[in-house]
Motif scaffolding. Structure first.
Motif, PDB file in Angstrom:
ATOM      1  N   ALA A 174       0.836  -1.194   0.000  1.00 40.07           N
ATOM      2  CA  ALA A 174       0.000   0.000   0.000  1.00 40.07           C
ATOM      3  C   ALA A 174       0.876   1.250   0.000  1.00 40.07           C
ATOM      4  N   PHE A 175       0.357   2.328  -0.575  1.00 37.13           N
ATOM      5  CA  PHE A 175       1.132   3.561  -0.720  1.00 37.13           C
ATOM      6  C   PHE A 175       1.673   4.056   0.620  1.00 37.13           C
ATOM      7  N   MET A 176       0.824   4.104   1.653  1.00 41.21           N
ATOM      8  CA  MET A 176       1.251   4.661   2.928  1.00 41.21           C
ATOM      9  C   MET A 176       2.323   3.801   3.589  1.00 41.21           C
ATOM     10  N   GLN A 177       2.267   2.487   3.363  1.00 42.62           N
ATOM     11  CA  GLN A 177       3.305   1.621   3.926  1.00 42.62           C
ATOM     12  C   GLN A 177       4.660   1.928   3.282  1.00 42.62           C
ATOM     13  N   LYS A 178       4.662   2.089   1.961  1.00 43.39           N
ATOM     14  CA  LYS A 178       5.911   2.430   1.268  1.00 43.39           C
ATOM     15  C   LYS A 178       6.364   3.852   1.620  1.00 43.39           C
ATOM     16  N   PHE A 179       5.393   4.748   1.747  1.00 42.41           N
ATOM     17  CA  PHE A 179       5.722   6.143   2.052  1.00 42.41           C
ATOM     18  C   PHE A 179       6.297   6.283   3.453  1.00 42.41           C
ATOM     19  N   SER A 180       5.956   5.361   4.348  1.00 37.39           N
ATOM     20  CA  SER A 180       6.482   5.423   5.714  1.00 37.39           C
ATOM     21  C   SER A 180       8.011   5.325   5.721  1.00 37.39           C
ATOM     22  N   ILE A 181       8.576   4.628   4.733  1.00 38.04           N
ATOM     23  CA  ILE A 181      10.037   4.515   4.633  1.00 38.04           C
ATOM     24  C   ILE A 181      10.640   5.864   4.245  1.00 38.04           C
ATOM     25  N   VAL A 182       9.964   6.552   3.330  1.00 36.11           N
ATOM     26  CA  VAL A 182      10.414   7.888   2.922  1.00 36.11           C
ATOM     27  C   VAL A 182      10.368   8.836   4.118  1.00 36.11           C
ATOM     28  N   LEU A 183       9.273   8.781   4.867  1.00 33.90           N
ATOM     29  CA  LEU A 183       9.131   9.652   6.032  1.00 33.90           C
ATOM     30  C   LEU A 183      10.233   9.402   7.056  1.00 33.90           C
ATOM     31  N   LYS A 184      10.618   8.139   7.221  1.00 35.02           N
ATOM     32  CA  LYS A 184      11.683   7.815   8.185  1.00 35.02           C
ATOM     33  C   LYS A 184      12.997   8.483   7.785  1.00 35.02           C
ATOM     34  N   ARG A 185      13.222   8.594   6.478  1.00 34.16           N
ATOM     35  CA  ARG A 185      14.464   9.220   6.005  1.00 34.16           C
ATOM     36  C   ARG A 185      14.466  10.731   6.226  1.00 34.16           C
ATOM     37  N   ILE A 186      13.312  11.353   6.139  1.00 31.91           N
ATOM     38  CA  ILE A 186      13.288  12.820   6.125  1.00 31.91           C
ATOM     39  C   ILE A 186      12.845  13.452   7.444  1.00 31.91           C
ATOM     40  N   LEU A 187      12.145  12.701   8.289  1.00 30.66           N
ATOM     41  CA  LEU A 187      11.648  13.269   9.538  1.00 30.66           C
ATOM     42  C   LEU A 187      12.666  13.109  10.659  1.00 30.66           C
ATOM     43  N   PRO A 188      12.684  14.022  11.625  1.00 29.17           N
ATOM     44  CA  PRO A 188      13.501  13.804  12.831  1.00 29.17           C
ATOM     45  C   PRO A 188      13.060  12.517  13.526  1.00 29.17           C
ATOM     46  N   ASP A 189      14.004  11.844  14.152  1.00 29.10           N
ATOM     47  CA  ASP A 189      13.727  10.543  14.760  1.00 29.10           C
ATOM     48  C   ASP A 189      12.564  10.583  15.744  1.00 29.10           C
ATOM     49  N   THR A 190      12.563  11.593  16.615  1.00 29.03           N
ATOM     50  CA  THR A 190      11.520  11.644  17.640  1.00 29.03           C
ATOM     51  C   THR A 190      10.149  11.914  17.037  1.00 29.03           C
ATOM     52  N   LEU A 191      10.102  12.690  15.957  1.00 28.66           N
ATOM     53  CA  LEU A 191       8.822  12.962  15.296  1.00 28.66           C
ATOM     54  C   LEU A 191       8.305  11.694  14.620  1.00 28.66           C
ATOM     55  N   TYR A 192       9.218  10.946  13.995  1.00 30.99           N
ATOM     56  CA  TYR A 192       8.817   9.697  13.344  1.00 30.99           C
ATOM     57  C   TYR A 192       8.332   8.684  14.382  1.00 30.99           C
ATOM     58  N   GLU A 193       9.028   8.631  15.513  1.00 29.71           N
ATOM     59  CA  GLU A 193       8.625   7.735  16.594  1.00 29.71           C
ATOM     60  C   GLU A 193       7.221   8.099  17.083  1.00 29.71           C
ATOM     61  N   LYS A 194       6.974   9.383  17.240  1.00 30.65           N
ATOM     62  CA  LYS A 194       5.651   9.840  17.692  1.00 30.65           C
ATOM     63  C   LYS A 194       4.572   9.458  16.682  1.00 30.65           C
ATOM     64  N   MET A 195       4.900   9.564  15.405  1.00 31.43           N
ATOM     65  CA  MET A 195       3.965   9.210  14.343  1.00 31.43           C
ATOM     66  C   MET A 195       3.604   7.713  14.424  1.00 31.43           C
ATOM     67  N   LEU A 196       4.627   6.859  14.636  1.00 26.32           N
ATOM     68  CA  LEU A 196       4.388   5.424  14.765  1.00 26.32           C
ATOM     69  C   LEU A 196       3.533   5.114  15.993  1.00 26.32           C
ATOM     70  N   MET A 197       3.853   5.773  17.093  1.00 27.87           N
ATOM     71  CA  MET A 197       3.103   5.513  18.320  1.00 27.87           C
ATOM     72  C   MET A 197       1.645   5.946  18.189  1.00 27.87           C
ATOM     73  N   ASN A 198       1.416   7.046  17.482  1.00 28.82           N
ATOM     74  CA  ASN A 198       0.031   7.469  17.219  1.00 28.82           C
ATOM     75  C   ASN A 198      -0.679   6.460  16.334  1.00 28.82           C
ATOM     76  N   HIS A 199       0.035   5.965  15.341  1.00 22.42           N
ATOM     77  CA  HIS A 199      -0.556   4.992  14.408  1.00 22.42           C
ATOM     78  C   HIS A 199      -0.975   3.724  15.144  1.00 22.42           C
ATOM     79  N   TYR A 200      -0.144   3.289  16.081  1.00 20.08           N
ATOM     80  CA  TYR A 200      -0.433   2.062  16.828  1.00 20.08           C
ATOM     81  C   TYR A 200      -1.177   2.321  18.138  1.00 20.08           C
ATOM     82  N   LYS A 201      -1.572   3.598  18.319  1.00 19.44           N
ATOM     83  CA  LYS A 201      -2.370   3.982  19.507  1.00 19.44           C
ATOM     84  C   LYS A 201      -1.640   3.641  20.814  1.00 19.44           C
ATOM     85  N   LEU A 202      -0.365   3.953  20.861  1.00 16.93           N
ATOM     86  CA  LEU A 202       0.422   3.686  22.068  1.00 16.93           C
ATOM     87  C   LEU A 202       0.563   4.948  22.924  1.00 16.93           C
TER      88      LEU A 202
END
Length: 267
Positions: free
Chosen positions: A239-267
């Motif tokens: 799916a597009f968003m799954q592939k795009f998540s790799i792009v986001l990991k490259r360009i986003l600050p680590d803590t922002l990407y971590e926050k995005m993942l935690m929001n996605h998984y409702k943690l």
């Protein structure tokens, strides 16, 4: 002359879809299974192979060469899932996952490379995972084993390029297969600090697989890779968003990407 293809884990899921598609395209396909005698609906030969047992790997590769005289494409598809809080996954299960997802593919490549080197040609496709590009909560071991295979592939493709051999990674996202049924789940422990969150995560992960893409998409992608003059280092299928998540990991600050993942998984 049709290309000779060996697919590990070819009796179900993505491996079966790839094998059937390539068979219909005129390739000489050999799949593998730990218990091929139990499979009654295979449209291509299934050889006995357990990626955790080196002797079965060598025997299967020798059988392909004996029957067809060569081996043009190896698809390292066999793999298993694993979930759980890292703290509560038995170490033995962590080792077993790496034996299947990491050390197994290495042994398959070691068995096939001498023949490919003698031919001065060959293609190895390692099926990894989009999960291998990031550390996912409660899928830490799976992410690690698939990520390790990604890096091994990057290194090995440079070592064997001089022999006319190509190696590449294909990272699928979530696909509608039976992988969840064969996945090791660390048990939900009553009273554990992870009990509530992990239980909810298990349900979410199973929903993602149930609603995943059609395995035929992977089959088409693999066919295109085989047909290409030169394989790229990495491919992503899903799916597009799954592939795009790799792009986001490259360009986003680590803590922002971590926050995005935690929001996605409702943690």
């Amino acid at each position: 002359m049709s290309k000779v293809v060996l697919i590990t884990g070819g009796s179900s899921g993505i491996g079966k879809s790839i094998g059937e598609f390539l068979h219909q395209k005129g390739f000489t396909v050999y799949g593998t299974s730990r218990n091929p005698e139990r499979i009654t609906d295979a449209i291509f030969p299934l050889l006995a192979l357990d990626v955790r047992k080196v002797d079965t790997i060598q025997a299967a590769v020798n059988e392909v060469i004996s029957r067809s005289g060569r081996i043009d494409v190896v698809i390292n598809n066999a793999g298993v899932g694993i979930t759980g809080p890292l703290e509560e996954i038995p170490t033995e299960e962590i080792k077993n996952n790496f034996e299947t997802n990491f050390f197994g593919p290495i042994e398959v490549m070691k068995a096939a490379l001498p023949q490919m080197r003698a031919q001065k040609s060959g293609l190895i496709i390692n099926v990894t995972s989009i999960a291998g590009y990031m550390g996912l909560p409660y899928r830490s071991v799976y992410s690690a084993s698939k990520g390790a295979l990604e890096l091994i592939t990057e290194a090995l493709r440079m070592e064997v390029k001089q022999f006319g051999i190509q190696i590449t990674n294909v990272a699928p996202g979530d696909f509608a297969t039976n992988i969840a049924s064969g996945r090791y789940h660390a048990p939900i422990i009553k009273g554990s600090s992870y009990e509530k969150v992990y239980g909810e995560m298990l349900r979410t992960m199973d929903e993602h697989v149930d609603n995943g893409s059609n395995p035929l998409d992977m089959a088409v992608a693999v066919y295109k890779i085989i047909q290409a003059p030169k394989a790229r280092v990495h491919y992503k299928v899903g799916a597009f968003m799954q592939k795009f998540s790799i792009v986001l990991k490259r360009i986003l600050p680590d803590t922002l990407y971590e926050k995005m993942l935690m929001n996605h998984y409702k943690l």
